[in-house]
Design an enzyme around this catalytic site. Structure first.
Site, mmCIF file in Angstrom:
data_model
loop_
_atom_site.group_PDB
_atom_site.id
_atom_site.type_symbol
_atom_site.label_atom_id
_atom_site.label_comp_id
_atom_site.label_asym_id
_atom_site.label_seq_id
_atom_site.Cartn_x
_atom_site.Cartn_y
_atom_site.Cartn_z
ATOM 1 N N ILE A 102 0.859 -1.184 0.000
ATOM 2 C CA ILE A 102 0.000 0.000 0.000
ATOM 3 C C ILE A 102 0.895 1.235 0.000
ATOM 4 O O ILE A 102 1.645 1.452 0.962
ATOM 5 C CB ILE A 102 -0.929 0.026 1.239
ATOM 6 C CG1 ILE A 102 -1.777 -1.256 1.306
ATOM 7 C CG2 ILE A 102 -1.818 1.266 1.208
ATOM 8 C CD1 ILE A 102 -2.578 -1.398 2.593
ATOM 9 N N CYS A 124 5.001 -2.460 2.871
ATOM 10 C CA CYS A 124 5.205 -3.635 2.010
ATOM 11 C C CYS A 124 4.094 -4.666 2.219
ATOM 12 O O CYS A 124 3.492 -4.754 3.305
ATOM 13 C CB CYS A 124 6.525 -4.310 2.329
ATOM 14 S SG CYS A 124 7.982 -3.334 1.960
ATOM 15 N N GLU A 184 4.381 -7.813 2.687
ATOM 16 C CA GLU A 184 4.687 -8.763 3.763
ATOM 17 C C GLU A 184 4.184 -8.260 5.106
ATOM 18 O O GLU A 184 3.604 -8.997 5.900
ATOM 19 C CB GLU A 184 6.207 -8.997 3.850
ATOM 20 C CG GLU A 184 6.813 -9.656 2.626
ATOM 21 C CD GLU A 184 7.298 -8.667 1.582
ATOM 22 O OE1 GLU A 184 6.656 -7.603 1.405
ATOM 23 O OE2 GLU A 184 8.308 -8.952 0.933
#
Ligand code: THU
Length: 138
Positions: free
Chosen positions: A44, A54, A56
């Site tokens: 985002i 990120c 993750e």
């Protein structure tokens, strides 16, 4: 070796939700928890750039906020919008976030270009000699 194609497929789906108007580089991540649940994340971005997060960390933070604390593996796939997927390795910040919640020698990181084409690492391999929660135990 374990068949990780199910988790990589989840990461590919997660990538569709990425919000990337600035870099146009889309990343998807899928985190497998100890209880078998899977949390997805897409990166985002933000007009102010630095608040960008990120894929993750989106996946990991969603799981943590649902009370999950045991993590087995994360699949990551990324590449330019409309282009081919590349081997997109997690950034250093994301590796450190993984370290907070994962057992470094056991946690698997799958860097994938497709459900069949991926590289598999432990967190220990990608973040050796790390600093973690145990360092702060009195
Ligand atoms: N990015 C991720 O989401 N994960 C990675 O492993 C590497 C980079 C994102 C952050 C930013 O939105 C874009 O990719 C370009 O750096």
């Amino acid at each position: 070796m374990r068949d990780w194609s199910f988790l990589i497929r989840e990461a590919l789906k997660a990538r569709e939700a990425a919000y990337t108007p600035y870099s146009h580089f889309k990343v998807g991540a899928a985190l497998l928890c100890g209880d078998g649940t899977i949390y997805r994340g897409g990166n985002i971005e933000n007009a102010s750039y630095t608040p960008t997060i990120c894929a993750e960390r989106v996946a990991i933070f969603q799981a943590v906020n649902q009370g999950k604390r045991e993590f087995e593996a994360i699949a990551v796939c990324g590449g330019p919008e409309g282009g081919e997927l590349q081997y997109c390795a997690p950034c250093g910040v994301c590796r450190q976030v993984m370290r907070e919640f994962a057992v470094p020698k056991q946690f698997r990181i799958l860097i994938a270009r497709s459900p069949e084409e991926f590289k598999e690492y432990t967190l220990e391999e990608l973040l050796p000699e790390s600093f973690g929660p145990d360092n702060l135990k009195q």
